[in-house]
Write a protein that holds these residues in place. Structure first.
Motif: not given
Length: 94
Positions: A18-31
């Motif tokens: 459920g994370v916006a694709a734009e955010r995923a392209r913009r930054e590394v995400l860590l769960w």
């Protein structure tokens, strides 16, 4: 257990989580292991902690280091295509 020699955590699809694709392209995400999500420079700090580099993470989370880390992260993220071509990386990543 997450530590220096532990296997990498399960990688989730940003879209499936459920994370916006734009955010995923913009930054590394860590769960994080506790299920929280963070991104960008904050995710890098958490990775340092999870890999056992607590002293570095503690230092970098203080001002003015945190502001510089966030600014530097945003600059690199905005210019990753240019930096990748200068380093000879193929388009789309290393």
């Amino acid at each position: 257990m997450v530590g220096r020699d532990a296997p990498a955590p399960f990688v989730r699809s940003a879209e499936a989580a459920g994370v916006a694709a734009e955010r995923a392209r913009r930054e590394v995400l860590l769960w994080a292991p506790d299920g929280t999500l963070c991104g960008g420079a904050d995710a890098l700090l958490d990775v340092l902690r999870l890999r056992g580099h607590v002293a570095w993470a503690s230092m970098l989370q203080r001002q003015p280091f945190l502001a510089a880390l966030r600014l530097g992260y945003r600059w690199v993220a905005r210019h990753r295509g240019l930096l990748g071509s200068l380093l000879g990386w193929p388009a789309g990543g290393a």
